[in-house]
Design a protein around this motif. Structure first.
Motif, PDB file in Angstrom:
ATOM      1  N   LEU A   1       0.830  -1.205   0.000  1.00 21.65           N
ATOM      2  CA  LEU A   1       0.000   0.000   0.000  1.00 21.65           C
ATOM      3  C   LEU A   1       0.869   1.261   0.000  1.00 21.65           C
ATOM      4  N   GLY A   2       2.005   1.157  -0.674  1.00 18.63           N
ATOM      5  CA  GLY A   2       2.868   2.328  -0.833  1.00 18.63           C
ATOM      6  C   GLY A   2       3.782   2.622   0.335  1.00 18.63           C
ATOM      7  N   GLY A   3       3.808   1.770   1.356  1.00 14.65           N
ATOM      8  CA  GLY A   3       4.647   2.074   2.518  1.00 14.65           C
ATOM      9  C   GLY A   3       5.365   0.852   3.059  1.00 14.65           C
ATOM     10  N   VAL A   4       6.492   1.098   3.746  1.00 17.62           N
ATOM     11  CA  VAL A   4       7.272  -0.015   4.307  1.00 17.62           C
ATOM     12  C   VAL A   4       6.579  -0.604   5.534  1.00 17.62           C
ATOM     13  N   LEU A   5       5.797   0.197   6.284  1.00 17.06           N
ATOM     14  CA  LEU A   5       5.102  -0.329   7.461  1.00 17.06           C
ATOM     15  C   LEU A   5       4.102  -1.404   7.038  1.00 17.06           C
ATOM     16  N   GLY A   6       3.383  -1.153   5.952  1.00 15.35           N
ATOM     17  CA  GLY A   6       2.446  -2.158   5.451  1.00 15.35           C
ATOM     18  C   GLY A   6       3.157  -3.440   5.071  1.00 15.35           C
ATOM     19  N   GLY A   7       4.327  -3.310   4.445  1.00 14.32           N
ATOM     20  CA  GLY A   7       5.121  -4.478   4.082  1.00 14.32           C
ATOM     21  C   GLY A   7       5.587  -5.242   5.303  1.00 14.32           C
ATOM     22  N   LEU A   8       5.984  -4.510   6.358  1.00 12.26           N
ATOM     23  CA  LEU A   8       6.447  -5.138   7.599  1.00 12.26           C
ATOM     24  C   LEU A   8       5.312  -5.894   8.281  1.00 12.26           C
ATOM     25  N   ILE A   9       4.123  -5.295   8.327  1.00 16.60           N
ATOM     26  CA  ILE A   9       2.965  -5.950   8.937  1.00 16.60           C
ATOM     27  C   ILE A   9       2.645  -7.251   8.201  1.00 16.60           C
ATOM     28  N   LEU A  10       2.642  -7.172   6.866  1.00 15.87           N
ATOM     29  CA  LEU A  10       2.362  -8.366   6.065  1.00 15.87           C
ATOM     30  C   LEU A  10       3.405  -9.445   6.304  1.00 15.87           C
ATOM     31  N   LEU A  11       4.681  -9.046   6.388  1.00 14.90           N
ATOM     32  CA  LEU A  11       5.757 -10.007   6.643  1.00 14.90           C
ATOM     33  C   LEU A  11       5.532 -10.726   7.974  1.00 14.90           C
ATOM     34  N   GLY A  12       5.231  -9.972   9.033  1.00 21.62           N
ATOM     35  CA  GLY A  12       5.010 -10.562  10.353  1.00 21.62           C
ATOM     36  C   GLY A  12       3.832 -11.515  10.366  1.00 21.62           C
ATOM     37  N   ILE A  13       2.741 -11.122   9.706  1.00 21.62           N
ATOM     38  CA  ILE A  13       1.541 -11.960   9.674  1.00 21.62           C
ATOM     39  C   ILE A  13       1.788 -13.225   8.858  1.00 21.62           C
ATOM     40  N   ARG A  14       2.524 -13.068   7.748  1.00 24.80           N
ATOM     41  CA  ARG A  14       2.847 -14.213   6.890  1.00 24.80           C
ATOM     42  C   ARG A  14       3.691 -15.239   7.630  1.00 24.80           C
ATOM     43  N   ARG A  15       4.727 -14.737   8.317  1.00 24.03           N
ATOM     44  CA  ARG A  15       5.584 -15.648   9.064  1.00 24.03           C
ATOM     45  C   ARG A  15       4.843 -16.228  10.280  1.00 24.03           C
ATOM     46  N   GLY A  16       3.923 -15.432  10.863  1.00 21.89           N
ATOM     47  CA  GLY A  16       3.117 -15.945  11.967  1.00 21.89           C
ATOM     48  C   GLY A  16       2.204 -17.066  11.514  1.00 21.89           C
ATOM     49  N   ALA A  17       1.574 -16.890  10.359  1.00 24.04           N
ATOM     50  CA  ALA A  17       0.698 -17.930   9.809  1.00 24.04           C
ATOM     51  C   ALA A  17       1.492 -19.192   9.493  1.00 24.04           C
TER      52      ALA A  17
END
Length: 455
Positions: free
Chosen positions: A266-282
């Motif tokens: 969504l145009g930002g690194v924070l969104g990428g970080l959140i997705l990374l954490g959720i992906r690795r959590g899943a």
């Protein structure tokens, strides 16, 4: 191979978009609020159930509560906790761990609902045996008109249950820790030999069925968690002055995203970080993916809520405890900033930095136990999916496909394997979360009846 690697990476990125994050985290938050934080309010009762206080050998099912949790944990407490966390930190820095925690807290509610449903709506396979899992509670709970979602889940599960990531990282660990330091040349041949050895070990257990799997992992899982826990505590004690700093950095970097090196969202690194954490959590705890429902659905119980309470402890043990220990080990030793290795090799570097000579070998022992136990459980999940699709009398064919995949995992790249499993986990989450959200009110009705009796 590089072209295939790129295609698999694009596939994983496409399915792990904003809609799936909303479904997993938004759906999990809805379940948490709907249950009024029930997973946390009845943690003590869940421990009583797990200890066997309410076991009844006459209840339907194949394995007891402890064995069902052990089977589920043996697939989640594995390389996702060691290599998956290392991947998260290598790409996202300390802040990725905060979003890993968020996925676990929300995931406890998701696990409670999905695994209560796996017992509430058990079905029968073509041989007449009682079975549980997402595909069965979709058909039994929502009706035959929803069977297309059950089929979709089962087809995705055939690939999602493959052990390719675990095998890949165990092979990398053996090369990095054992062979290369002793000047043994590594390459395709050594990887192939490791793969063949793993095939032999796995075949002995998985061809014996669920009872042998449940018995084996109920002995192996507690021992491997204890060994890993003890090893990490030594490292944290050696670097105790760094622990408070990095604990606080996990929280601050979660929103600053200063260490994030991946693609923006969504145009930002924070969104990428959140997705990374959720992906690795899943990937780590599988909450919302649906694999664990197949183990918990086989539990010997006539009380669905009890199994849901036992299952909700999975993300707490797996992510809040084991993943946090791994993360702190990598962070306090500083190897995440001083080395360019990724995956399990990064965790190995952390162990070697704090426990010279024996640290990396301790980790190799833990990795071997984690990976091999995961091999046993995932084979069971795959056979359940194939059984639903083409009949229980043919489910054994999956084991041959599974065994071949072990060789593939041992001889291919990390990025391809992690993206492949990530992508199919995402596909499995779609029918799992949609059906769970629809059926959630029925779980709460059952929970009110159960806790009225319990009190």
């Amino acid at each position: 191979m590089s072209e295939i690697d790129e295609i698999v990476a694009q596939f994983a990125s496409a399915v792990w978009g904003v809609p799936l994050v909303i479904l997993l985290i938004g759906g999990g938050l809805y379940l948490l609020i709907l249950s009024r934080f029930l997973p946390f309010r009845y943690l003590g009762h869940a421990l009583e159930v797990l200890r066997g206080k309410y076991n009844n050998p006459n209840d339907p099912g194949e394995i007891n509560h402890f064995q069902s949790l052990s089977t589920a944990l043996s697939s989640t407490v594995g390389m996702g906790n060691i290599a998956g966390v290392a991947v998260a930190i290598a790409i996202g820095g300390p802040g990725a761990i905060f979003w890993l925690w968020v996925s676990a807290i929300v995931g406890m509610a998701t696990k409670f609902f999905t695994n209560s449903l796996s017992v509430m709506y058990r079905g029968r396979d073509t041989q007449g045996n009682i079975q549980g899992g997402v595909m069965y509670y979709i058909v039994e709970g929502l009706g035959k008109k929803w069977k297309f979602m059950a089929i979709f889940f089962s087809v995705a599960g055939l690939i999602g249950a493959l052990p390719v990531f675990n095998v890949n990282q165990l092979t990398q660990a053996i090369n990095f820790i054992l062979l290369e330091p002793n000047n043994v040349p590594t390459g395709f041949i050594t990887n192939l030999i490791i793969g063949i050895i793993l095939v032999i070990i796995t075949s002995i257990v998985i061809l014996g069925g669920l009872s042998r799997i449940g018995y084996t992992v109920s002995k192996l899982v507690p021992a491997m968690v204890a060994l890993y826990f003890f090893s990490v505590l030594i490292i944290l004690f050696v670097n105790y002055e760094q622990v408070p700093y990095y604990l606080s950095l996990i929280f601050t970097d979660a929103f600053a995203a200063e260490s994030y090196k991946g693609e923006p969202l969504l145009g930002g690194v924070l969104g990428g970080l959140i997705l990374l954490g959720i992906r690795r959590g899943a990937f780590s705890n599988e909450a919302g993916i649906g694999t664990a429902t197949m183990a918990h659905g086989a539990s010997k119980t006539s009380e669905p809520i009890r199994e849901g309470l036992v299952a909700m402890m999975g993300p707490a043990i797996d992510t809040l405890l084991v993943c946090t220990l791994t993360a702190l080990t990598i962070l306090v030793t500083g190897v995440w900033q001083t080395t360019d290795v990724n995956g399990v090799s990064l965790t190995a570097a952390a162990f070697d930095a704090s426990i010279p000579y024996v640290g990396s070998y301790l980790l190799l022992l833990c990795i071997a136990a984690f990976s091999i136990s995961s091999l046993f459980s995932f084979s069971y999940y795959g056979t359940k999916c194939l059984s639903f699709l083409i009949g229980a009398e043919r489910k054994h064919y999956y084991n041959y496909f599974y065994i071949i995949s072990i060789i593939v995992g041992a001889t291919t790249s990390l990025s391809m394997m992690i993206n492949l499993i990530d992508g199919f986990f995402a596909l499995m989450a779609i029918p799992t979360m949609i059906s769970t959200l629809i059926l959630a009110p029925r779980v709460m009705k059952e929970a009110r009846i159960y806790f009225k009796k319990y009190k």
